[in-house]
Each structure stands twice: as C-alpha cells, then as structure tokens.
Design a protein around this motif. Structure first.
Motif, PDB file in Angstrom:
ATOM      1  N   MET A 134      -1.453   3.723   3.727  1.00 49.18           N
ATOM      2  CA  MET A 134      -0.398   3.715   4.744  1.00 49.18           C
ATOM      3  C   MET A 134      -0.629   4.798   5.803  1.00 49.18           C
ATOM      4  SD  MET A 134       2.730   5.078   5.781  1.00 49.18           S
ATOM      5  CE  MET A 134       3.913   5.692   4.612  1.00 49.18           C
TER       6      MET A 134
ATOM      7  N   ARG B 174      -6.888  -4.642   5.971  1.00 46.62           N
ATOM      8  CA  ARG B 174      -6.766  -3.685   4.852  1.00 46.62           C
ATOM      9  C   ARG B 174      -6.912  -4.395   3.509  1.00 46.62           C
ATOM     10  NH1 ARG B 174      -1.459  -0.223   6.785  1.00 46.62           N
ATOM     11  NH2 ARG B 174      -2.538   1.235   8.179  1.00 46.62           N
TER      12      ARG B 174
ATOM     13  N   GLY C 295       7.064  -0.567   0.604  1.00 46.96           N
ATOM     14  CA  GLY C 295       6.852  -2.007   0.486  1.00 46.96           C
ATOM     15  C   GLY C 295       7.275  -2.504  -0.874  1.00 46.96           C
TER      16      GLY C 295
ATOM     17  N   ALA D  59       2.905  -1.788  10.649  1.00 45.39           N
ATOM     18  CA  ALA D  59       1.575  -2.418  10.479  1.00 45.39           C
ATOM     19  C   ALA D  59       1.651  -3.905  10.827  1.00 45.39           C
ATOM     20  CB  ALA D  59       1.096  -2.236   9.041  1.00 45.39           C
TER      21      ALA D  59
ATOM     22  N   GLY E 246       5.272  -4.709   9.281  1.00 50.57           N
ATOM     23  CA  GLY E 246       5.734  -4.024   8.078  1.00 50.57           C
ATOM     24  C   GLY E 246       6.677  -2.890   8.452  1.00 50.57           C
ATOM     25  N   LEU E 247       7.314  -2.298   7.458  1.00 48.55           N
ATOM     26  CA  LEU E 247       8.275  -1.213   7.739  1.00 48.55           C
ATOM     27  C   LEU E 247       7.620  -0.085   8.542  1.00 48.55           C
ATOM     28  CD1 LEU E 247      10.347  -0.856   4.441  1.00 48.55           C
ATOM     29  CD2 LEU E 247      11.034  -1.876   6.614  1.00 48.55           C
TER      30      LEU E 247
ATOM     31  N   ASN F 293       0.800  -1.227   0.000  1.00 59.07           N
ATOM     32  CA  ASN F 293       0.000   0.000   0.000  1.00 59.07           C
ATOM     33  C   ASN F 293       0.834   1.278   0.000  1.00 59.07           C
ATOM     34  OD1 ASN F 293      -2.032  -1.794   0.082  1.00 59.07           O
ATOM     35  ND2 ASN F 293      -3.048  -1.023   1.913  1.00 59.07           N
TER      36      ASN F 293
HETATM   37  S1  SF4 Z   1       1.958   0.516   4.346  1.00 59.47           S
HETATM   38 FE1  SF4 Z   1       3.476  -0.309   5.816  1.00 59.47          FE
HETATM   39  S2  SF4 Z   1       3.308  -2.511   5.593  1.00 59.47           S
HETATM   40 FE2  SF4 Z   1       2.349  -1.617   3.799  1.00 59.47          FE
HETATM   41  S3  SF4 Z   1       3.920  -1.496   2.240  1.00 59.47           S
HETATM   42 FE3  SF4 Z   1       3.964   0.472   3.323  1.00 59.47          FE
HETATM   43  S4  SF4 Z   1       5.450   0.180   4.933  1.00 59.47           S
HETATM   44 FE4  SF4 Z   1       4.955  -1.858   4.215  1.00 59.47          FE
END
Ligand code: SF4
Length: 344
Positions: free
Chosen positions: A198, A80, A58, A72, A68-69, A54
């Motif tokens: 995000m 989501r 990513g 999340a 996630g970075l 998203n």
């Molecule tokens: S929204 Fe968060 S989990 Fe998703 S791609 Fe971006 S950094 Fe990664």
C-alpha cells in the motif's frame, strides 16, 4: 452406481482417470468432483472488478471507474496482483535452487551421503560462468566454490546476475535497454513485495518492469542454479524411452510413488529400487519386487535421468492413492494436494 459417463469424460482426457472416477464412491472427494461443485471466484473479471487486500483497510473491490480506499486504480491493483503472483512463483523456484546450492556444498564437503559429482564437465562450465577460477583445484574444491558463488547470487545487492550472460546477446541487449536485468535473486522478490504494498509504487508500467526483473531473477537465477546443479549431481538427461500413466502401477509389486519437485531423495529411492537386499525383503512379504513410479515434476526428473515411469500429473495424485495399489507416496515440496491426507 449410476454415473453420467459422458460428463465424466469431460473432466479429463486421461482414460485411466475417467475409469477411476466412474468407479469411486459418490461421496469421495477429488479435484474432479470438487471442480463440479466449486464455482470459480468471479473477482478479476471485467464485470466484477479486481480485489486488493494489500493493507488492513481493504479488501477493496475496484472496477473501471472506482478506486480503492487509498485511491489505487484498477490498473495499479491489477499490476500489483500480477506482480505478486510473479514474486511468489519466483520465490518458489528460486528457493528450490537455493536448496540445490546447499546440497552441492554438502556434497563437495562429503557430508551428503549417497551423493557425488556426476557431471564434471557441467560443473566446470557452471563454475566458470560463476567466475570461479578452476586452475588446478580438485573437483570437490571447484564444487564448493561454485556452490558458494551460487548461494551469493541470492543475496547480491548490485550489478547483474552472472548467469544472465548465458542468454542470447540480442536478448541481453533488450533487457539492458529496458533496465530490467536482475541484481540479486532475493533482492528482486523482496523489492517486488515492497513496491506492491500500500502506498508505494503506483505506476502500473513501473510495477510491471520490476515484475519482469523478478521473473528474470528466477529464470536466469534461481531456476538456472537449480537446473544446473541437478544435472551436476544426478547427470545431464539424454533422450530415452519410458512408459507412462496409472497402468504402470504393478499389482504384484510394492508400489512407491515419488511426488513433488525436488529430485534429491527421489533419485536415490529410484536407484535403490533394484537393491538386492530390499528386493529380497519385498519378496519375503509376497511381492515380486519394488516398483518406483513418479507424479508431477519429481516424476519428470527421474523420468529423464532414470527412465522411471510418470503415472500422472498434478491432477492425478489423488487418483494414484485411490487405486489402492500404492504402498507409499513420498512427497517433497510443491504441488502436494492437502486433500491427500484424507485419502491415506
Ligand atoms: S492498498 Fe488501497 S486498494 Fe489495497 S486494500 Fe489497501 S486501501 Fe484498499
């Protein structure tokens, strides 16, 4: 040709499809042959985790104990992803409904050649449910006003969609209790996309509440508008008998397959299949007549209103072309396989 007939029988429960698969060239690509060579994407399983793409940082692959970075979690990303699927489906159904509302307006203005209001009773009910004061207005005036009210449901910003009140009272009370009654069709889809972006909504339950509101904006908004107007313009279906499957293609006739989701053009093609001038012309080319059949949801539309034979579902579209018996496949929107172009 050396084919494993038992394995082919595993690919489809439709005998006609299996018959065709037994007889096609090995290098011919179809959804069935591709399903044998293409492995399902493992992302989304409990072992592989879920994928979020998203934002530009990513894609992030997240499992139970990882994030996630942006931080999340598995629950947030799963919610989501599901919510975005629901928004995509709701937008597809609802955009179809929007087109039908435009068509109703054009019909009311006498600008849609070949179309007219066929189910006046349904129009009156639809108009009343949308708050149109029918008074002593003409059918076309009512249709125009109902179409405008229906189109306004898409951009409505506050309150509740009018057509929600068609749901059972008890169900409405549950939706009210959980505050998931949709305010406007486009509004819910857009908010769904925003909230799943995000850094916006990070609470899985809250995301899923909006997903329910978005789904309701489709079912009691866009889809309802589409269904009601289709009945108004092409008649409310009644039970009828019809034959089905690929065997309804006729060797001695011009075979026209109508395929997709919108009945607008298809209903007219089906009506014109018996037109004397067209049948006479087909006969000058050596055919015995014109045979209109359907595939996918357009097929269901013309089946339930005109008894047109459905020759298959989504998976059968390539098979129809590969019979070699189809002169023309008319497609509109949704469920049209990209691979069809290669086959024609
Ligand atoms: S929204 Fe968060 S989990 Fe998703 S791609 Fe971006 S950094 Fe990664």
């Amino acid at each position: 040709m050396n084919k494993d007939i038992e394995k082919i029988a595993d690919l489809s429960s439709d005998e006609a499809v299996c018959n065709l698969l037994e007889n096609i060239e090995d290098e011919q690509s179809t959804v069935f042959t591709r399903s044998k060579s293409l492995k399902p994407c493992p992302i989304g399983s409990s072992v592989s985790g879920v994928c979020c793409k998203n934002c530009g940082m990513g894609p992030c692959r997240v499992r139970e104990n990882t994030e996630g970075l942006c931080g999340a979690t598995l629950g947030t990303i799963s919610a989501r992803n599901l919510a975005r699927h629901i928004a995509a489906g709701a937008s597809a159904h609802s955009d179809h409904g929007r087109d039908m509302a435009h068509l109703l307006a054009l019909t009311a203005e006498g600008k849609a050649e070949g179309l007219k209001i066929r189910d006046e009773l349904k129009l009156f009910r639809f108009a009343k449910n949308l708050g149109v004061n029918t008074g002593d207005k003409s059918v076309n005036e009512i249709a125009k006003e109902a179409a405008e009210k229906a189109m306004a449901l898409f951009g409505q910003q506050t309150g509740a969609l009018d057509l929600i009140k068609l749901a059972p009272k008890k169900r409405q009370e549950i939706w009210e209790k959980y505050k998931v009654i949709p305010r406007g069709i486009d509004r819910e889809v857009v908010e769904m996309m925003h909230r799943t972006h995000m850094g916006v909504d990070q609470d899985p339950e809250n995301i899923l509440n909006q997903a329910i509101r978005t789904a309701l904006s489709d079912g009691w908004g866009g889809s309802m508008v589409g269904t009601e107007i289709t009945d108004i313009l092409f008649n409310t279906p009644v039970p009828l008998a019809a034959k089905a499957n690929l065997g309804m293609l006729q060797a001695s006739e011009v075979n026209i397959v109508i395929h997709g989701h919108e009945p607008t053009l298809s209903e007219i093609i089906a009506e014109l299949a018996d037109d004397k001038e067209l049948v006479d012309y087909a006969e000058t080319k050596g055919a015995n007549g014109i045979n209109v059949v359907g595939i996918c949801c357009t097929a269901n539309e013309v089946l339930m209103r005109q008894g047109i034979a459905p020759i298959g579902n989504f998976l059968s579209q390539e098979m129809a072309i590969m019979t070699g018996a189809v002169e023309l496949m008319v497609v509109d929107i949704q469920c049209i396989m990209q691979s069809l172009g290669e086959l024609t």
